[in-house]
Motif scaffolding. Sequence first.
Motif, mmCIF file in Angstrom:
data_model
loop_
_atom_site.group_PDB
_atom_site.id
_atom_site.type_symbol
_atom_site.label_atom_id
_atom_site.label_comp_id
_atom_site.label_asym_id
_atom_site.label_seq_id
_atom_site.Cartn_x
_atom_site.Cartn_y
_atom_site.Cartn_z
ATOM 1 N N ILE A 37 -0.307 16.311 -0.536
ATOM 2 C CA ILE A 37 -0.484 15.406 -1.672
ATOM 3 C C ILE A 37 0.646 14.387 -1.675
ATOM 4 N N TRP A 38 1.837 14.897 -1.415
ATOM 5 C CA TRP A 38 2.992 14.002 -1.368
ATOM 6 C C TRP A 38 2.782 12.932 -0.299
ATOM 7 N N THR A 39 2.411 13.377 0.905
ATOM 8 C CA THR A 39 2.235 12.413 1.995
ATOM 9 C C THR A 39 1.135 11.408 1.653
ATOM 10 N N SER A 40 0.013 11.967 1.195
ATOM 11 C CA SER A 40 -1.107 11.077 0.907
ATOM 12 C C SER A 40 -0.743 10.085 -0.188
ATOM 13 N N LEU A 41 -0.110 10.593 -1.232
ATOM 14 C CA LEU A 41 0.278 9.683 -2.307
ATOM 15 C C LEU A 41 1.298 8.672 -1.809
ATOM 16 N N ARG A 42 2.194 9.149 -0.954
ATOM 17 C CA ARG A 42 3.223 8.235 -0.478
ATOM 18 C C ARG A 42 2.594 7.131 0.376
ATOM 19 N N VAL A 43 1.715 7.528 1.281
ATOM 20 C CA VAL A 43 1.027 6.511 2.081
ATOM 21 C C VAL A 43 0.291 5.556 1.157
ATOM 22 N N ALA A 44 -0.416 6.145 0.190
ATOM 23 C CA ALA A 44 -1.204 5.315 -0.716
ATOM 24 C C ALA A 44 -0.300 4.380 -1.501
ATOM 25 N N VAL A 45 0.760 4.928 -2.060
ATOM 26 C CA VAL A 45 1.619 4.114 -2.920
ATOM 27 C C VAL A 45 2.296 3.010 -2.111
ATOM 28 N N VAL A 46 2.822 3.374 -0.968
ATOM 29 C CA VAL A 46 3.529 2.367 -0.177
ATOM 30 C C VAL A 46 2.566 1.268 0.271
ATOM 31 N N SER A 47 1.402 1.700 0.772
ATOM 32 C CA SER A 47 0.490 0.677 1.284
ATOM 33 C C SER A 47 -0.025 -0.207 0.164
ATOM 34 N N VAL A 48 -0.398 0.429 -0.944
ATOM 35 C CA VAL A 48 -0.953 -0.360 -2.037
ATOM 36 C C VAL A 48 0.117 -1.253 -2.651
ATOM 37 N N ALA A 49 1.339 -0.724 -2.733
ATOM 38 C CA ALA A 49 2.409 -1.554 -3.283
ATOM 39 C C ALA A 49 2.594 -2.789 -2.408
ATOM 40 N N ALA A 50 2.628 -2.560 -1.095
ATOM 41 C CA ALA A 50 2.808 -3.699 -0.199
ATOM 42 C C ALA A 50 1.644 -4.672 -0.339
ATOM 43 N N ALA A 84 -2.329 -1.338 4.194
ATOM 44 C CA ALA A 84 -1.865 -2.509 3.453
ATOM 45 C C ALA A 84 -2.536 -3.775 3.977
ATOM 46 N N VAL A 85 -2.640 -3.880 5.289
ATOM 47 C CA VAL A 85 -3.263 -5.076 5.864
ATOM 48 C C VAL A 85 -4.713 -5.190 5.389
ATOM 49 N N VAL A 86 -5.386 -4.035 5.334
ATOM 50 C CA VAL A 86 -6.788 -4.074 4.931
ATOM 51 C C VAL A 86 -6.941 -4.472 3.459
ATOM 52 N N TYR A 87 -6.016 -4.025 2.623
ATOM 53 C CA TYR A 87 -6.201 -4.268 1.187
ATOM 54 C C TYR A 87 -5.542 -5.537 0.655
ATOM 55 N N THR A 88 -4.685 -6.133 1.453
ATOM 56 C CA THR A 88 -4.022 -7.347 0.963
ATOM 57 C C THR A 88 -5.016 -8.416 0.478
ATOM 58 N N PRO A 89 -6.050 -8.715 1.258
ATOM 59 C CA PRO A 89 -6.945 -9.782 0.786
ATOM 60 C C PRO A 89 -7.629 -9.447 -0.535
ATOM 61 N N ILE A 90 -7.832 -8.176 -0.780
ATOM 62 C CA ILE A 90 -8.481 -7.823 -2.047
ATOM 63 C C ILE A 90 -7.582 -8.196 -3.216
ATOM 64 N N PHE A 91 -6.292 -7.906 -3.051
ATOM 65 C CA PHE A 91 -5.378 -8.252 -4.142
ATOM 66 C C PHE A 91 -5.260 -9.763 -4.293
ATOM 67 N N THR A 92 -5.340 -10.443 -3.177
ATOM 68 C CA THR A 92 -5.288 -11.895 -3.278
ATOM 69 C C THR A 92 -6.461 -12.390 -4.115
ATOM 70 N N ARG A 93 -7.625 -11.838 -3.817
ATOM 71 C CA ARG A 93 -8.807 -12.287 -4.534
ATOM 72 C C ARG A 93 -8.717 -11.938 -6.018
ATOM 73 N N VAL A 94 -8.230 -10.722 -6.262
ATOM 74 C CA VAL A 94 -8.167 -10.259 -7.648
ATOM 75 C C VAL A 94 -7.155 -11.059 -8.468
ATOM 76 N N SER A 95 -6.070 -11.497 -7.829
ATOM 77 C CA SER A 95 -5.069 -12.199 -8.631
ATOM 78 C C SER A 95 -5.343 -13.696 -8.697
ATOM 79 N N ARG A 96 -6.082 -14.212 -7.734
ATOM 80 C CA ARG A 96 -6.305 -15.651 -7.719
ATOM 81 C C ARG A 96 -7.148 -16.095 -8.907
ATOM 82 N N GLY A 97 -8.231 -15.353 -9.154
ATOM 83 C CA GLY A 97 -9.147 -15.727 -10.236
ATOM 84 C C GLY A 97 -8.452 -15.867 -11.580
ATOM 85 N N PRO A 98 -7.817 -14.787 -12.049
ATOM 86 C CA PRO A 98 -7.145 -14.884 -13.346
ATOM 87 C C PRO A 98 -6.058 -15.953 -13.357
#
Lengths: 334, 487, 298, 320, 332
Positions: free
Chosen positions: C94-107, C165-179
């Motif tokens: 759980i620690w590893t998975s959360l850590r991977v998730a948190v680090v990647s999503v944060a980035a 992180a590379v895969v999810y970066t564009p999603i955050f771009t899209r989500v933040s651009r609109g607002p």
Amino acid sequence: MSEPILAVRGLHTAIRTPSGPLEILRGVDLEVDRGETLAVVGESGSGKSFTALSIAGLLPAGAEVTSGQVLLEGRDLVALREPERRTVRGAEVGMVYQDPMTSLNPMMRIGRQVTEGLRAHGWSKDAARDRAVTVLGEVGLPSPQALMRLYPHQLSGGMRQRVLIACAIAPRPKVLIADEPTTALDVTIQQQIIQLVARLRDEYGIAVVWITHDLGVVARIADRVAVVYAGRVTELARTRALFATPHHPYTDGLLRSLPTPGDPHQAPLPQIGGSPVALSALPPGCPFAPRCAQRQDRCDTEEPPLIDRAGSRAACWVPREDWRAPSAGVTSRA
Amino acid sequence: SPSGSQNSSSGGSTFVVARTGDIDKLDPHLATAFQTQQTLGLVYSTLVKTSAAGQIQPDLATKWTTSSDGKTVDFTLRSGVTWQDGSPFTSKDVKASIERILDQKTGAVSRSNLVAIKKVDAPDDTSVVLHLSQPSASLLYSLTTVNSSIESAKDISAGTVGKKPNGTGAFAWSAWNPGQQVVLTGNAKYFGGAPKIKKLEFRVIPDESSILSGMKASAFQLGLISDPGVARQAGKSDTYSLVKQPALAYHVLMLNGRKGPLKNQQVRQAISCAIDRNQVMQTAAYGDGTVTGPITSPAFAYSPTDGLPCTPGDTAKAKSMLAAAGYAQGFSLTTIVETGEYATAGAEAQNLQSQLAKIGVKLTLKQLSTGPYVSAWLDADYDAAVALNGGSYDPFLMYGRYFTSGGSLAKPAGLNSSTLADLLTQGNATSDDGKRQGTFRNLQKELLTESPWVWTFRSDDYYLVGSNVHGFTPRPDELLSSLTATS
Amino acid sequence: MSVLPTVAEPMGSVPATPGRSSLLARIWRDRNGRIGLTVIVLLAVIAVLGALGVLPHDPIAQHPAARLQGPSSRYWFGTDQFGRDIAARAAVGIWTSLRVAVVSVAAAAVIGSVLGISAGFFGGWVDQIVSRFIDILFAFPAILLALAVVSALGNGWQNTAIAIAVVYTPIFTRVSRGPTLTVGGAEYIKAQRVLGTPLPRILLRHVLPNVSAPIVVQVTLALSWAILTESALSFLGLGTRPPTPSLGLMVSDARNTVATAWWTLTFPALAIVIAVITLNLLGDGLRSALDPRRDSRP
Amino acid sequence: MLNWRWLGARALGALITLLGVTVVVFVVLRTIPGDAITASLGIESGTLTPAQRASLEHFYGIDRPWFAQLWAWISGVAHGDLGLSLTNGKSVTSLVASSLPVTVELAVLSALIGTAFGVVLGVLAGSRPGRASDSLTQGASLVGLAIPEFVLGTAVVTILAEAFHYFPDTGTFVPLTRSVSGNMSQILYPSLVLAVAFAANVMRTTRSEYVEMADADYVRTARGKGLSPGRVRRSHILRNATIPIVTLTGIQFGYLLGGTVIIEQIFALPGMGRLLFTAISNRDYPVVQGTVLVIAVLFVLVNLLVDLLYRMIDPRTRAS
Amino acid sequence: MPDRPTSGEIAIDVRDVVKHYRTPGRGEVQALDRVSVSVGRGQVLGVVGESGCGKSTLARLLTRLERPDSGSVEILGRRIDLAKRGELRELRRGIQLVFQDPYASLDPRQRIGAALAEVLTVHRLPSGDGRVGELLETVGLPPSTAGRYPHQLSGGQRQRIGIARALAVQPQILVLDEPVSALDVSVRAEIINLLVRLRDELGLTFVFISHDLGVVRHLADRIAVMYLGKIVEYGPWDVVSDTPGHPYTRALQTAVPIADPGLDAPPTELVVTGEVPDAANPPSGCRFHPRCPLAEDRCRSVEPLMLPASGRHRLACHVVQSEAATADGTNG
Ligand SMILES: Nc1ncnc2c1ncn2[C@@H]1O[C@H](COP(=O)(O)OP(=O)(O)OP(=O)(O)O)[C@@H](O)[C@H]1O
Ligand SMILES: Nc1ncnc2c1ncn2[C@@H]1O[C@H](COP(=O)(O)OP(=O)(O)OP(=O)(O)O)[C@@H](O)[C@H]1O
Ligand SMILES: [Mg+2]
Ligand SMILES: [Mg+2]
């Protein structure tokens, strides 16, 4: 006295909130006759829209009428079950809304939006179509035939409001409720809409409930006025009487705060002090008491009912004759 | 079974073999992937072949004699053999094929094993003479591999080899749908007798669990799997039986003797002593397999640890050996581990890691997919490598390329040792069985003493054999020759 | 890859209103939020315990003698093929998975939002370039991106995190651009410009907080995908580097033992499912807590 | 009704995107260690003599500078030639052409199933928010989102085999046009597995859009006309919720095109995901480049289609 | 009634300003088309007109939220439209803007105190609670308001904050873009009174924008009436509001309903028909002609110029101008 076509008696409406139920309407009384216009005025948040929605049975989820009556020609609408209520809605009570930009379905052609109400009340397809064309013409829209095929975004605000009015009056309702139908419009357009509704009222002989916060509009259209404050009617009177001799200090304050013709550069405008009360934190007595210069001890403990005062009715313990000074309810400093 | 149409073995029309990978080329001389060898091995024949036990047997050649100096080999060819395209097979085909292999430009895989051949003569249609520069005991074995298949001289000169396979084997080429299946048809004119299977399909099912499920539903007649975890799940079933076959290939931890502490023979020995081979096999392969020394050929079965100054798994001894070598505190190593090629790599690595930790050697796993792994391996760009290396019936063929000077894989082998090189050359120079036994026994001992690598175990190959399939027997070299006789 | 990332529904143009009550309290008021918050705290505690190594069993130590034992009082969740304690491994997993998730999503969130906010706020060629770049990333099969990163850099949780992180970066771009487009045109931003507030300050103090609501909601969703993506990458052999346990690795390894040792798969798989559901519930809670329509009335 | 200028601008944008994808994939591939030769020969590539290596490099065209390779590739693409696979020598165009229908059908079918279930369940939940049916559907959708696809896929295959002795057909891909039942026996189960997460996402969006749209002013107008609840739902709420649902479906569908690899592995379907995955492992540049380009083209096309659909559904965006 | 004497100094000078917006769907919107206006120090200019006529655009140009396509905007004698970054900050201390929607113009996540303090900090003005309290007091709010969030205030209170924030930099000019339109009648009076007080006590120059002639009349020295991106009438407040010349101004004047039920509805000939045309496609000639009860042929083709009617009173209408000319002619 003949029975009013629409009468509201002691209407209470509450809404569920995260912190428990909240009473929005706390006993609203109104009446309006055939061919007559009743104006409902009040500050933002006083419960004007809730009154309209309660009458039409269109309250949002979580809100419901807890007691009181809505009598349409003597029949209590509140007591009806939903399917029967639906036969009244639109057919006998039409609604026009404040925001013409969002009140039409952006994805549906104008024609369909006018006819669907008729179809719901048993009109045949052709009859509904013919009626729609007629009524679109009646509300002053050019080339109704072509217009039927347009979408709302192709119309200006004023035209959309006319379409909404057409939707409402197409089934020939007995009562038309208009919730601030001109607030979002320019004055020149407002003027046109006012004239239109007055004309329709006279032609159809319907009763109009016109909700507004603009006393100028009231003066121009209304036969009768109901002033709403904190979910209650504080004064109910014929228009001329109300403007001439208001019997509630709040009404009085409202009237005085209007800019008057003459030399405006001389004196500051009179104004009502304080700010409107929150419905969630009402004082024990009269809700206007904290802002009222005529306040007496009794006002802090007991809420006044509508009391007959020389042809008007006002919810105030203090008769106008006993007011300290005509303008004492009003402070003149910013 | 509700699966209907596809389940056709009962109707005898198609025999489906499910395996995880596809073939990659159609030229047997260039084939490296074992799926390709499996498949083309059924289409092409070789001069000689091996029995399942490793004995050299006739194939296209019925007889062969080696001259007393070991420098000339005479082959007598089978007559009446025809190519699948109908033309007759002659000694010209053999000559052309061997010359093609020897030609540098071909890039043939078995060239390095056949370099001893100086010249090929075809005195008549059924005789072939190979002239060698030096005696080579492994030559016959080299000729048994799919990479030494005999191709038609006509195809070679026309340059059509590798386009549409045309062999003399039991099955003829029919169709290839890359990534999906290869279809072969039984060769009625096969010199070994027409196979019972009329239509043979190799189907690619990338996921071994799915192969197992397919077998349960009788969707395939034969399923080839290598993951012991999946095999364990196979359990008992009335639709198939599970056959295990020890393979010639061996699992090994290769150490790079040219790097850091590993330069020290004592250190390598200590590592080898620290590792309990059986534990690796138990944890990584659920106990399936055989603990092995360097030589996996059944003909040269020696003690797997003779040559080590310890009983493997003796942590205390290993530690003291490390201390003696000056590494009492231990040290760190990075091992490359290949992912996606064979199932047990990760598990082996993890167990090795856990075992080495006990003597203070910190093993870091660097998992790489095939491409990067092979690059690093070839460049000897590793401290250690967890590997599954191919075996052979002939020890020289297994280690000659690693540990002789000029061996093609001498660089990745990680160690130069003249002793090893001499032993290998000796073993290959004589065809005297007794001498070879002695030499290779010494080779195995020396390999364990030098400990360039740590040999752990030979794994089993698993064959899920459909219950209505008869006559299939697996082989250690993973070839499917017995399909010729399967029904 | 198994995960179909979706963009959280737009939150309307109105910026989120902070309440009298803290964000946590507002999440707590939502039923889903309450469940999500509780379980996530629980998972976090377990994860931290796992990471600190204070659990009764070592998640890495192998006990070949105790291989593949079923759940017992000694090994709550049983042992795996190396005789390692699954409970301890799941906790660290759980620690590893959360850590991977948190680090990647944060980035992804930081980079994506910076790009999205810049594009939305400055418009013009900045927007053009960012949008094109994002289009390209979007059109790329996610698996290739992930595989490329992991193949190039080798596996290991950091690289898995980079891949995600590379895969999810564009999603955050899209989500933040609109607002940002909406907020950038809002009167309170114009007001700041007229007041002479320097641009960086406007962006940091006024734009960012007001576009944060959809980003924050997206973060919880992305966290849950990241956990799934980590497991999908593990399935393809590109996940965390052993022996560090990660839930994805445990599940994909256990696929082969599940028939004979059900516990090897069940517990880590359950942990994934719970973590993903929890994060989604938390997202729901956050969404309603940050919904400007909620108690926007006086 | 079509606005050609808009379409032209969109097409140009798409082209730029594709060019970007091409360049990026090219660069990315070359950052990965290992080359075509090691990929195709494995460890045997170590036995190559320098001359052999040089000739192979020439054969694979990797002896030229990278920009020359890029240019050669792009100009090939312009002629519909995606090159030859390094591992099996087949033309990439033919490889892609044979795997494309599989993936597209897989994606289309799971999108159809997913959307159908998602919308129905979403409406069910959204029309009675807070009720038991709502919680139940929402819970189910969360579980659907949370189960890793490979677990679900393996479970389906295993259960089918154990309990029903059934295994989805893995033989030669049967196009829908040849035999519906034959095709379905290959595609149906994997589509169902993919449809689970798809439906869960669509359900969640539908539900929240439904709840939101139900609050819209025009819905109140419609109720005020005395329409029946069913009419209001169909003509007003749902019709307006279509746009976000279409958007979501489009995005998800786009992802699906490049994200079927796991399911293709488990169900042994010869689709593009598997083609791509194998090609990446094999360092088969031309196949990777070709597949990625085709996936990107599909993705861009889907986006274009979604935009077009919008403009058809939503009168506000229609050119007047 | 005094037309307050100009102090001789010009606070705002806008010359021939053109601002067009290119929009994808609509084409080119002529938000402002050759508009010139100037305001003397301490004066109040009222700007009225219907929705979309360019009032807010004018406000944005004055405060350099946008730059004109052509023409010049001078604030306190300096060209704000050309100002560079540093100079701009300085100029903005001279001119401030108050927005129509008091809620939308406050950052919902910032407490009132912080919002006011931020302005002071940014301009390196003495900040601290004292100054914030003073500002709040100036607009008639208790210092405790500093601790609140915008959503915890009533509309009137929020608008006071908007004004206080603008006053924080001690500007000489305030541009007020419909500052009371969103407010209730009962609150409107408060804000108007506040503005009157500020004008008198601080001697500020105002540009007061509204669509309500009645409200503008209350505050302005001069009134400019705008229609579709153009000023059509300009003059002293009483002249424009009580005896307007331009038929559009007259229509505006009668359209505002007066709160006196005794009054009759306005005569129909003064009611404008139709709606405001699209600024992207303005009518030829006089832009008002399609709705004008007086329209003649030339109105359709020839654009009227702003010409003096009397003294400082100017308007752009062919019909009224020629009537006046005839009247002058007969008189003379
Ligand atoms: N969902 C709700 N929860 C709590 N309070 C509500 C809700 N909806 C409305 N109210 C309250 O009900 C009161 C009456 O609202 P209503 O819309 O009837 O006012 P109104 O007089 O029409 O005001 P306006 O002039 O702004 O339209 C307001 O004080 C409002 O805050
Ligand atoms: N950024 C913009 N892009 C495109 N068109 C614009 C923009 N801003 C304003 N417009 C258009 O310019 C015209 C004038 O707008 P402006 O906001 O100045 O009007 P206004 O008089 O303030 O109207 P309102 O009373 O509605 O506030 C309108 O037609 C408007 O649609
Ligand atoms: Mg209202
Ligand atoms: Mg404006």
